[in-house]
Design a protein around this motif. Structure first.
Motif, short mmCIF file in Angstrom:
data_model
loop_
_atom_site.label_atom_id
_atom_site.label_comp_id
_atom_site.label_asym_id
_atom_site.label_seq_id
_atom_site.Cartn_x
_atom_site.Cartn_y
_atom_site.Cartn_z
N THR A 86 -49.65 1.22 -51.09
CA THR A 86 -50.18 2.56 -50.89
C THR A 86 -49.08 3.59 -50.98
O THR A 86 -49.25 4.66 -51.58
N ILE A 89 -47.82 3.15 -55.11
CA ILE A 89 -48.74 3.41 -56.22
C ILE A 89 -49.98 4.21 -55.81
O ILE A 89 -50.82 4.51 -56.65
N TYR A 92 -55.81 4.97 -53.74
CA TYR A 92 -56.97 4.51 -54.51
C TYR A 92 -56.65 3.29 -55.37
O TYR A 92 -57.43 2.34 -55.42
N VAL A 93 -55.51 3.30 -56.03
CA VAL A 93 -55.14 2.15 -56.86
C VAL A 93 -54.93 0.92 -55.97
O VAL A 93 -55.42 -0.17 -56.28
N SER A 94 -54.22 1.09 -54.86
CA SER A 94 -53.97 -0.03 -53.94
C SER A 94 -55.26 -0.59 -53.38
O SER A 94 -55.43 -1.81 -53.30
N VAL A 97 -57.27 -2.59 -55.94
CA VAL A 97 -56.69 -3.92 -56.21
C VAL A 97 -56.84 -4.83 -54.98
O VAL A 97 -57.15 -6.01 -55.11
N THR A 122 -64.38 2.01 -52.51
CA THR A 122 -63.48 3.05 -53.01
C THR A 122 -64.24 4.34 -53.28
O THR A 122 -63.76 5.44 -52.93
N TRP A 143 -45.96 7.98 -58.94
CA TRP A 143 -46.57 9.03 -59.74
C TRP A 143 -45.99 10.40 -59.45
O TRP A 143 -46.23 11.34 -60.21
#
Length: 145
Positions: A86, A89, A92-94, A97, A122, A143
């Protein structure tokens, strides 16, 4: 007092209370979710503590905390990995996944079910907090550069 469940409950209460203190310095809307979750964790831990102490008073033997220590260690490892992911990356991405990964590890193998669960969780978090409450989750260090 040295029973595994009692020690676990006391440890959770102390750690959750420690994390709860900084929420008093945040804006109310930002502190709402973490404070609610931490208070809920404290309440559940107090219930565990009371239950275990009643069992101790009744003379019941303490049960081992887990019959599968590798799973417990793995679960803690996943929590640490999720927190680090978190940070690097983003939330939301974490989350996208981690949800199917955890479900897969704990035995749920239906790919369509994993996809649906991931989208629901999500998407609901996004709809409530980002869209509904205009709260931004961490985007991740990766990012930001």
């Amino acid at each position: 007092m040295a029973r595994p469940e009692t020690l676990t409950a006391l440890g959770i209460i102390l750690v959750a209370a420690g994390f709860l203190i900084p929420t008093f310095e945040q804006r109310a809307i930002s502190a709402l979710l973490p404070a609610t979750m931490l208070i809920g964790l404290i309440v559940l831990s107090v219930l565990l503590l009371v239950s275990d102490q009643r069992k101790a008073a009744a003379g019941e033997d303490a049960q081992p905390m887990t019959k599968s220590p590798k799973r417990v260690i793995g679960a803690f490892g996943l929590i640490v990995a999720y927190a680090l992911a978190t940070d690097f990356i983003g939330f939301y991405v974490s989350t996208a996944v981690t949800i199917p990964l955890v479900a897969w590890i704990f035995g749920y193998r239906n790919p369509l079910g994993l996809l649906i669960a991931t989208l629901i969780v999500t998407g609901t978090i996004w709809a409530i907090f980002d869209f509904g409450m205009s709260q931004d989750f961490p985007a991740g260090r990766l990012w930001e550069r």
